[in-house]
Design a protein around this motif. Structure first.
Motif, mmCIF file in Angstrom:
data_model
loop_
_atom_site.group_PDB
_atom_site.id
_atom_site.type_symbol
_atom_site.label_atom_id
_atom_site.label_comp_id
_atom_site.label_asym_id
_atom_site.label_seq_id
_atom_site.Cartn_x
_atom_site.Cartn_y
_atom_site.Cartn_z
ATOM 1 N N GLN A 137 4.816 3.909 8.311
ATOM 2 C CA GLN A 137 5.419 4.379 7.064
ATOM 3 C C GLN A 137 4.343 4.685 6.026
ATOM 4 O O GLN A 137 4.435 5.685 5.292
ATOM 5 N N ALA A 138 3.305 3.856 5.985
ATOM 6 C CA ALA A 138 2.190 4.093 5.062
ATOM 7 C C ALA A 138 1.407 5.338 5.467
ATOM 8 O O ALA A 138 0.978 6.127 4.608
ATOM 9 N N VAL A 139 1.227 5.542 6.776
ATOM 10 C CA VAL A 139 0.546 6.745 7.276
ATOM 11 C C VAL A 139 1.327 7.995 6.863
ATOM 12 O O VAL A 139 0.744 9.001 6.448
ATOM 13 N N SER A 140 2.650 7.931 6.970
ATOM 14 C CA SER A 140 3.501 9.064 6.582
ATOM 15 C C SER A 140 3.265 9.455 5.133
ATOM 16 O O SER A 140 3.118 10.642 4.807
ATOM 17 N N ILE A 141 3.233 8.456 4.265
ATOM 18 C CA ILE A 141 3.084 8.734 2.831
ATOM 19 C C ILE A 141 1.678 9.233 2.517
ATOM 20 O O ILE A 141 1.496 10.188 1.763
ATOM 21 N N MET A 142 0.665 8.590 3.119
ATOM 22 C CA MET A 142 -0.714 9.012 2.875
ATOM 23 C C MET A 142 -0.972 10.420 3.409
ATOM 24 O O MET A 142 -1.879 11.117 2.948
ATOM 25 N N SER A 143 -0.173 10.878 4.365
ATOM 26 C CA SER A 143 -0.360 12.205 4.958
ATOM 27 C C SER A 143 -0.025 13.336 3.997
ATOM 28 O O SER A 143 -0.320 14.498 4.272
ATOM 29 N N PHE A 144 0.574 13.014 2.865
ATOM 30 C CA PHE A 144 0.805 14.039 1.849
ATOM 31 C C PHE A 144 -0.509 14.419 1.159
ATOM 32 O O PHE A 144 -0.576 15.439 0.469
ATOM 33 N N SER A 163 11.399 -0.350 20.270
ATOM 34 C CA SER A 163 11.940 -0.568 18.932
ATOM 35 C C SER A 163 12.376 0.747 18.296
ATOM 36 O O SER A 163 11.579 1.678 18.138
ATOM 37 N N LEU A 164 13.652 0.838 17.917
ATOM 38 C CA LEU A 164 14.177 2.059 17.299
ATOM 39 C C LEU A 164 13.552 2.304 15.925
ATOM 40 O O LEU A 164 13.281 3.451 15.543
ATOM 41 N N LYS A 165 13.318 1.228 15.172
ATOM 42 C CA LYS A 165 12.721 1.377 13.847
ATOM 43 C C LYS A 165 11.291 1.885 13.937
ATOM 44 O O LYS A 165 10.869 2.715 13.137
ATOM 45 N N LEU A 166 10.564 1.370 14.932
ATOM 46 C CA LEU A 166 9.183 1.815 15.115
ATOM 47 C C LEU A 166 9.145 3.279 15.548
ATOM 48 O O LEU A 166 8.312 4.063 15.077
ATOM 49 N N LYS A 167 10.063 3.675 16.438
ATOM 50 C CA LYS A 167 10.113 5.079 16.873
ATOM 51 C C LYS A 167 10.412 6.001 15.690
ATOM 52 O O LYS A 167 9.818 7.080 15.557
ATOM 53 N N GLU A 168 11.336 5.579 14.844
ATOM 54 C CA GLU A 168 11.674 6.385 13.669
ATOM 55 C C GLU A 168 10.462 6.554 12.756
ATOM 56 O O GLU A 168 10.162 7.661 12.291
ATOM 57 N N ALA A 169 9.749 5.442 12.517
ATOM 58 C CA ALA A 169 8.580 5.494 11.638
ATOM 59 C C ALA A 169 7.460 6.321 12.256
ATOM 60 O O ALA A 169 6.767 7.080 11.564
ATOM 61 N N ALA A 170 7.270 6.186 13.578
ATOM 62 C CA ALA A 170 6.198 6.925 14.263
ATOM 63 C C ALA A 170 6.474 8.430 14.283
ATOM 64 O O ALA A 170 5.569 9.241 14.067
ATOM 65 N N THR A 171 7.731 8.814 14.536
ATOM 66 C CA THR A 171 8.062 10.244 14.534
ATOM 67 C C THR A 171 7.940 10.842 13.135
ATOM 68 O O THR A 171 7.529 11.990 12.975
ATOM 69 N N GLN A 172 8.262 10.045 12.111
ATOM 70 C CA GLN A 172 8.092 10.512 10.740
ATOM 71 C C GLN A 172 6.614 10.724 10.422
ATOM 72 O O GLN A 172 6.229 11.716 9.787
ATOM 73 N N ALA A 173 5.779 9.800 10.915
ATOM 74 C CA ALA A 173 4.337 9.929 10.709
ATOM 75 C C ALA A 173 3.807 11.197 11.377
ATOM 76 O O ALA A 173 3.026 11.956 10.781
ATOM 77 N N LEU A 174 4.235 11.453 12.620
ATOM 78 C CA LEU A 174 3.786 12.656 13.334
ATOM 79 C C LEU A 174 4.291 13.928 12.664
ATOM 80 O O LEU A 174 3.593 14.943 12.617
ATOM 81 N N SER A 175 5.495 13.872 12.135
ATOM 82 C CA SER A 175 6.059 15.024 11.424
ATOM 83 C C SER A 175 5.192 15.387 10.223
ATOM 84 O O SER A 175 4.862 16.559 10.005
ATOM 85 N N ASN A 176 4.799 14.370 9.446
ATOM 86 C CA ASN A 176 3.978 14.620 8.256
ATOM 87 C C ASN A 176 2.538 14.983 8.616
ATOM 88 O O ASN A 176 1.915 15.821 7.966
ATOM 89 N N ILE A 215 0.840 -1.200 0.000
ATOM 90 C CA ILE A 215 0.000 0.000 0.000
ATOM 91 C C ILE A 215 0.878 1.255 0.000
ATOM 92 O O ILE A 215 0.599 2.237 -0.699
ATOM 93 N N ALA A 216 1.946 1.225 0.789
ATOM 94 C CA ALA A 216 2.848 2.382 0.858
ATOM 95 C C ALA A 216 3.489 2.668 -0.498
ATOM 96 O O ALA A 216 3.644 3.827 -0.900
#
Length: 543
Positions: free
Chosen positions: A267-274, A299-312, A228-229
């Motif tokens: 990661q999919a939420v981040s992209i859809m947020s555009f 999880s460091l990977k999950l934190k990275e993805a979650a912060t990216q989602a919140l940023s977008n 989906i992403a």
């Protein structure tokens, strides 16, 4: 009488040789036979090379040295089906060697192979998916995964009902071992907007959404979300996915137990947020608090993805920023600034900067120690960390107490040091932050002591580095001492209010100083430099 001329035969001899058995005992001989016009010999030569190459890498490299690749590449377009098949088989087994794979790329044979598969190769490949042998099914899917990156092949695949056949595989749990590879092919097909629209009209997207939500192995479910992403990379595709209520599916997946699924979902939420409407949908579905809670995971990977989602999600959207604040996101994001992952730090600073535009949120962010937490990222070597950190600092430093805290925390020195950067965006954001901080007299004095004014003068003399941001920063530093400002610029603005202690010490031309240095007028240069230093000393004594 003239000399008799021997009469040539008007017609060639119609007689042919009886079948002559040809034996090739050396690889060199067999390679030569690949140029033979006799089809029977070509069939056997290709078959012999395939058998020889199967025995090991040494044989494959030997065939490469003997020049077998070029004639084999020509034979894959032969009219004889058996010759084509054997040539493909020989090339296939040889291409498992890295050197030969590189050589094939250099002679640009890949487009020919894909072209051959896309005019007549798709139907038999789809038929192989029905094979009773898993290894054949896997190989067929891997081949489809490679060829469907081509637009024309995707069209052929769609016309042959390939997508529907893949969805049938995905819907059958007996084929779960094929699901990961099938999803890769699905993602290739859906990446093309035209194909996505056709598949959408046929109900294909609905089936995909149902599959994503179906309880499955974590690896398969995360791959489905990644699919989906990938589809959501284009704006047209995001619009179609939004119409399909993909946000509802993704919000549900944020609550599953598996870390890899949650990470892929963020990661999919981040992209859809555009897609602007998707941002509102995630908020209305309570997706923002769900993402905030994921920041508590180890999880460091999950934190990275979650912060990216919140940023977008919070970018340019005050309602989403407030939703993140209400969920306690500001406090958790400040904590992430101390993390070891540079991407997480950059994303967190960006999200905080987005949220800090609202005063109530800015005060809350500052109360959680954001200024102190931003000092270390200011010394990072990562470009994106520096850009996002200075931008966040610019927004937070609008508060008087924040500027005082930044000074006491030792943040002004690393901020001034960023003026040495040759990265355009880093330099621009550093100048903006300095401009804001310079509204405080004590901060301005300290930044000048760290050499900010001299560095800004250097920047403003540079054709490549100067900008309206660097000019603004320099003026802001000079605004609190109008005598020095007038000496260096010969100009005061209508907003500059002259108070007691102002004097005209004459103009110091920094350009002249640089010119004299370059021409060797060292004595005159030293006098002007001392005079300039005397003027600048006022910056350290004003209050």
């Amino acid at each position: 009488m003239g000399k008799k001329v021997k009469k040539e035969s008007e017609t060639p001899c119609k007689e042919t040789f009886e079948p002559l058995p040809v034996e090739g005992k050396t690889p060199a001989t067999v390679v030569l036979l690949l140029s033979c016009p006799e089809e029977d010999i070509l069939v056997k030569a290709c078959e012999a090379i395939h058998t020889f190459a199967e025995k090991g890498d040494e044989n494959k490299v030997s065939l490469l040295g003997l020049g077998a690749l070029e004639p084999l590449c020509q034979l894959i377009t032969h009219n004889n089906k058996l010759i084509r098949r054997n040539a493909f088989m020989a090339l296939g087994i040889m291409a498992t060697n890295g050197d030969i794979k590189s050589a094939l790329k250099k002679i640009d044979v890949i487009p020919s192979i894909i072209d051959k598969l896309s005019l007549e190769g798709i139907p038999p490949l789809l038929e192989l998916l029905k094979s009773d042998f898993p290894v054949i099914q896997h190989l067929a899917l891997k081949t489809l995964q490679n060829v469907t990156t081509d637009t024309d092949t995707c069209n052929t695949f769609r016309e042959e009902q390939g997508f529907e056949k893949l969805m049938d595989i995905l819907s059958n749990m007996d084929f779960h071992d094929l699901h990961a590879e099938a999803l890769q092919v699905v993602a290739n097909c859906l990446s093309d907007s035209k194909s996505l629209q056709v598949i959408h009209k046929g109900g294909g997207l609905t089936r995909l959404m149902e599959f994503v939500l179906t309880p499955n192995l974590p690896e398969i479910q995360s791959n489905a979300v990644k699919c989906i992403a990938r589809v959501a990379q284009s704006s047209e595709n995001r619009k179609l996915l939004h119409e399909q209520n993909v946000e509802k599916v993704l919000v549900e997946l944020l609550s599953v137990a598996d870390i890899s699924v949650k990470t892929a979902t963020c990661q999919a939420v981040s992209i859809m947020s555009f897609h602007l409407a998707s941002k509102d949908s995630f908020r209305d579905l309570n997706g923002i608090p769900a993402v905030v809670q994921l920041l508590n995971n180890e999880s460091l990977k999950l934190k990275e993805a979650a912060t990216q989602a919140l940023s977008n999600l919070t970018h340019g959207n005050q309602l989403n920023a407030f939703a993140a604040y209400e969920a306690g996101g500001d406090k958790i994001l400040v904590q992430q600034l101390y993390g070891s992952c540079r991407r997480t730090v950059a994303n967190s600073a960006d999200a905080l900067g987005n949220m800090a535009g609202q005063e109530v949120i800015r005060c809350s962010i500052l109360s959680h120690g954001a200024i102190q937490a931003l000092v270390e990222p200011l010394q990072s070597t990562d470009t994106q960390v520096l850009i996002n950190t200075t931008l966040c600092l610019t927004v937070l430093a609008c508060d008087t107490e924040a500027r005082a805290e930044l000074q006491s925390a030792g943040g002004l020195h690393p901020l001034v040091n960023l003026l040495r950067s040759y990265h355009k965006e880093v330099l621009h954001h550093a100048c903006l932050a300095i401009n804001v901080c310079a509204s405080d007299v004590n901060a301005a004095v300290e930044m000048c002591q760290f050499g900010a004014l001299e560095m800004l003068q250097e920047i403003n003399l540079s054709v490549n580095r100067r900008s309206r941001f660097s000019e603004l920063a320099m003026i802001s530093l000079l605004n609190f001492n109008l005598s020095v400002k007038y000496s260096l610029t010969s100009h005061l603005a209508s907003t500059d209010i002259i108070s007691d202690g102002f004097y005209d010490a004459g103009k110091v031309r920094y350009v002249l100083l640089k010119l004299m240095c370059n021409r060797g007028h060292l004595k005159e240069c030293e006098l002007i430099y001392k005079y300039k230093k005397k003027l600048l000393s006022n910056l350290q004594t004003c209050s």
